[in-house]
Design a protein around this motif. Structure first.
Motif, PDB file in Angstrom:
ATOM      1  N   GLY A 197      -5.229  -2.196  19.686  1.00  0.00           N
ATOM      2  CA  GLY A 197      -4.172  -1.318  19.202  1.00  0.00           C
ATOM      3  C   GLY A 197      -4.791  -0.326  18.225  1.00  0.00           C
ATOM      4  N   GLN A 198      -4.300   0.903  18.264  1.00  0.00           N
ATOM      5  CA  GLN A 198      -4.879   1.920  17.365  1.00  0.00           C
ATOM      6  C   GLN A 198      -4.509   1.627  15.914  1.00  0.00           C
ATOM      7  N   ASP A 199      -5.476   1.855  15.034  1.00  0.00           N
ATOM      8  CA  ASP A 199      -5.298   1.505  13.622  1.00  0.00           C
ATOM      9  C   ASP A 199      -6.041   2.533  12.765  1.00  0.00           C
ATOM     10  N   LEU A 200      -6.126   2.276  11.482  1.00  0.00           N
ATOM     11  CA  LEU A 200      -6.763   3.229  10.551  1.00  0.00           C
ATOM     12  C   LEU A 200      -7.819   2.514   9.715  1.00  0.00           C
ATOM     13  N   LEU A 201      -8.933   3.219   9.502  1.00  0.00           N
ATOM     14  CA  LEU A 201      -9.997   2.723   8.615  1.00  0.00           C
ATOM     15  C   LEU A 201     -10.026   3.627   7.389  1.00  0.00           C
ATOM     16  N   VAL A 202     -10.007   3.026   6.205  1.00  0.00           N
ATOM     17  CA  VAL A 202     -10.022   3.810   4.953  1.00  0.00           C
ATOM     18  C   VAL A 202     -11.127   3.266   4.049  1.00  0.00           C
ATOM     19  N   LEU A 203     -11.374   3.943   2.946  1.00  0.00           N
ATOM     20  CA  LEU A 203     -12.366   3.452   1.994  1.00  0.00           C
ATOM     21  C   LEU A 203     -11.872   2.136   1.390  1.00  0.00           C
ATOM     22  N   ALA A 204     -12.793   1.255   1.030  1.00  0.00           N
ATOM     23  CA  ALA A 204     -12.422  -0.029   0.413  1.00  0.00           C
ATOM     24  C   ALA A 204     -11.553   0.239  -0.808  1.00  0.00           C
ATOM     25  N   GLY A 205     -10.498  -0.565  -0.947  1.00  0.00           N
ATOM     26  CA  GLY A 205      -9.572  -0.370  -2.056  1.00  0.00           C
ATOM     27  C   GLY A 205      -8.430   0.572  -1.713  1.00  0.00           C
ATOM     28  N   ASN A 206      -8.539   1.252  -0.544  1.00  0.00           N
ATOM     29  CA  ASN A 206      -7.501   2.161  -0.042  1.00  0.00           C
ATOM     30  C   ASN A 206      -7.009   3.124  -1.133  1.00  0.00           C
ATOM     31  N   PRO A 207      -7.913   4.014  -1.634  1.00  0.00           N
ATOM     32  CA  PRO A 207      -7.559   4.888  -2.757  1.00  0.00           C
ATOM     33  C   PRO A 207      -6.364   5.804  -2.493  1.00  0.00           C
ATOM     34  N   ASP A 208      -6.129   6.190  -1.214  1.00  0.00           N
ATOM     35  CA  ASP A 208      -5.000   7.084  -0.911  1.00  0.00           C
ATOM     36  C   ASP A 208      -3.720   6.315  -0.567  1.00  0.00           C
ATOM     37  N   LYS A 209      -3.792   4.974  -0.703  1.00  0.00           N
ATOM     38  CA  LYS A 209      -2.616   4.105  -0.450  1.00  0.00           C
ATOM     39  C   LYS A 209      -1.953   4.414   0.900  1.00  0.00           C
ATOM     40  N   ILE A 210      -2.778   4.419   1.936  1.00  0.00           N
ATOM     41  CA  ILE A 210      -2.277   4.690   3.292  1.00  0.00           C
ATOM     42  C   ILE A 210      -1.867   3.362   3.930  1.00  0.00           C
ATOM     43  N   THR A 211      -0.638   3.304   4.413  1.00  0.00           N
ATOM     44  CA  THR A 211      -0.180   2.050   5.021  1.00  0.00           C
ATOM     45  C   THR A 211       0.026   2.172   6.536  1.00  0.00           C
ATOM     46  N   GLY A 212       0.011   3.401   7.038  1.00  0.00           N
ATOM     47  CA  GLY A 212       0.195   3.601   8.476  1.00  0.00           C
ATOM     48  C   GLY A 212       0.082   5.081   8.787  1.00  0.00           C
ATOM     49  N   PRO A 213       0.189   5.455  10.066  1.00  0.00           N
ATOM     50  CA  PRO A 213      -0.017   6.862  10.454  1.00  0.00           C
ATOM     51  C   PRO A 213       1.013   7.806   9.845  1.00  0.00           C
ATOM     52  N   GLU A 214       2.189   7.273   9.484  1.00  0.00           N
ATOM     53  CA  GLU A 214       3.245   8.124   8.891  1.00  0.00           C
ATOM     54  C   GLU A 214       2.776   8.721   7.564  1.00  0.00           C
ATOM     55  N   ASP A 215       1.810   8.068   6.919  1.00  0.00           N
ATOM     56  CA  ASP A 215       1.319   8.559   5.625  1.00  0.00           C
ATOM     57  C   ASP A 215       0.278   9.673   5.781  1.00  0.00           C
ATOM     58  N   LEU A 216      -0.003  10.062   7.016  1.00  0.00           N
ATOM     59  CA  LEU A 216      -1.123  10.993   7.232  1.00  0.00           C
ATOM     60  C   LEU A 216      -0.699  12.453   7.457  1.00  0.00           C
ATOM     61  N   THR A 217       0.567  12.731   7.404  1.00  0.00           N
ATOM     62  CA  THR A 217       1.056  14.085   7.693  1.00  0.00           C
ATOM     63  C   THR A 217       0.241  15.148   6.941  1.00  0.00           C
ATOM     64  N   GLY A 218      -0.406  16.035   7.693  1.00  0.00           N
ATOM     65  CA  GLY A 218      -1.178  17.126   7.096  1.00  0.00           C
ATOM     66  C   GLY A 218      -2.513  16.703   6.506  1.00  0.00           C
ATOM     67  N   LYS A 219      -2.806  15.399   6.503  1.00  0.00           N
ATOM     68  CA  LYS A 219      -4.073  14.927   5.887  1.00  0.00           C
ATOM     69  C   LYS A 219      -5.208  14.883   6.913  1.00  0.00           C
ATOM     70  N   PRO A 220      -6.449  15.117   6.448  1.00  0.00           N
ATOM     71  CA  PRO A 220      -7.570  15.134   7.393  1.00  0.00           C
ATOM     72  C   PRO A 220      -7.974  13.724   7.852  1.00  0.00           C
ATOM     73  N   VAL A 221      -8.115  13.595   9.175  1.00  0.00           N
ATOM     74  CA  VAL A 221      -8.453  12.311   9.792  1.00  0.00           C
ATOM     75  C   VAL A 221      -9.552  12.563  10.814  1.00  0.00           C
ATOM     76  N   CYS A 222     -10.455  11.612  10.979  1.00  0.00           N
ATOM     77  CA  CYS A 222     -11.544  11.760  11.955  1.00  0.00           C
ATOM     78  C   CYS A 222     -11.344  10.822  13.136  1.00  0.00           C
ATOM     79  N   THR A 223     -11.580  11.340  14.326  1.00  0.00           N
ATOM     80  CA  THR A 223     -11.557  10.506  15.531  1.00  0.00           C
ATOM     81  C   THR A 223     -12.493  11.117  16.569  1.00  0.00           C
ATOM     82  N   VAL A 224     -12.414  10.633  17.812  1.00  0.00           N
ATOM     83  CA  VAL A 224     -13.360  11.054  18.847  1.00  0.00           C
ATOM     84  C   VAL A 224     -12.632  11.831  19.946  1.00  0.00           C
ATOM     85  N   SER A 225     -13.258  12.905  20.410  1.00  0.00           N
ATOM     86  CA  SER A 225     -12.620  13.720  21.445  1.00  0.00           C
ATOM     87  C   SER A 225     -12.638  12.989  22.790  1.00  0.00           C
TER      88      SER A 225
END
Ligand code: GLU
Length: 289
Positions: free
Chosen positions: A144-172
């Motif tokens: 299942g697709q998920d998210l990897l963040v820095l240890a400690g989750n500094p941006d307090k991301i809990t799911g994709p809904e928290d990513l609106t407008g934020k930069p994310v990296c993935t593979v084409s």
């Protein structure tokens, strides 16, 4: 998340199996599937051709720990690799005689279509768009697709809904790229997930997104640096890609998968690889569409 006990038991089992069989091929095949001796297949089938050739080319990832990662001897290791060895073994092809070819997410259908590989086993989600070009055996695992963040989750991301407008990296060319576009239009793409780690470290992106098991492998490889959110938001059934229309070969691979579910070789393949970090799941039902 680590199952040290399971690993120990499987390690003991492996040592026992080695001692009993004296099988040298086990050195390159942790799940040690017995190689079929002179199997026979209907003339004209892909199985007959590969078995006769004594070799086959399998496309897999080379930079994804737990599923397909190039080892020190220049051969890939991981769960996908072990599934490939199980299929080859049924064709009478030894693990050492498999030719491994690196595939990235964007070239998998192409490599199958132009015959550069016989099959692709590469964290490859079965879906209808891909089925227009190729066929899939399986699934043999569901991620299942998920998210990897820095240890400690500094941006307090809990799911994709928290990513609106934020930069994310993935593979084409991945389903991850397509799925994350529903949540943010600020997506950086590369050709391999391992290349997303530097932008995550530097703060250029706030998260890396793809399948949970790929992210778990990257987190494990870089202990203490990253964490997986563990809130999967898609279903990613992993299939084995093959030439479109080769129904006999697809049925053969599906039979092989089902046998591996009951004879213990699927579980052994898991425990020798991804099972070092992840719990052993129940294999999904094969879809003979
Ligand atoms: N399973 C997804 C896909 O096939 C993401 C992982 C990958 O890119 O290999 O697109």
């Amino acid at each position: 998340m680590r199952l040290k006990k399971g690993l120990l038991i499987s390690a003991i089992g492996l040592v026992g199996a080695l001692a009993l069989s004296g099988c040298t091929d086990s050195a390159t095949s942790p799940s040690a599937a017995p190689v079929a001796e002179a199997p026979t297949f209907e003339a004209g089938t892909t199985m007959a051709a590969l078995s006769e050739a004594g070799t086959m080319t399998i496309g897999t990832k080379f930079d994804q720990p737990l599923f397909g990662l190039l080892g020190p001897d220049d051969k890939p290791v991981g769960f996908d690799v072990e599934i490939g060895k199980l299929i080859a073994a049924k064709l009478g092809i030894k693990a050492d005689d498999i030719k491994w070819k690196e595939t990235v997410s964007a070239n998998r259908e192409l490599f199958i279509e132009n015959g550069e590989v016989d099959i692709v086993i590469a964290t490859y989600t079965i879906n209808d768009v891909r089925k227009e070009k190729i066929d899939f055996a399986g699934p043999y695992y569901e991620a299942g697709q998920d998210l990897l963040v820095l240890a400690g989750n500094p941006d307090k991301i809990t799911g994709p809904e928290d990513l609106t407008g934020k930069p994310v990296c993935t593979v084409s060319g991945s389903t991850s790229e397509k799925n994350i576009a529903e949540y943010t239009d600020n997506v950086i793409t590369t050709d391999a997930y391992s290349k997303c780690l530097a932008p995550l470290r530097s703060g250029e992106v706030v998260a890396v997104t793809t399948d949970n098991v790929i992210l778990a492998g990257l987190a494990d490889q870089n202990a203490g640096e990253f964490e997986v959110i563990s809130n999967p938001f898609t279903q990613e059934p992993y299939g084995i890609g093959l030439k479109k229309g080769d129904d006999a070969f697809r049925a053969f691979i599906n039979d092989t998968l089902e046998e591996s579910y009951t004879d213990g070789s699927w579980a052994a393949a898991w425990e020798a690889t991804a099972g070092k970090v992840l719990k052993t799941p129940t294999p999904p039902a094969v879809d003979r569409y």
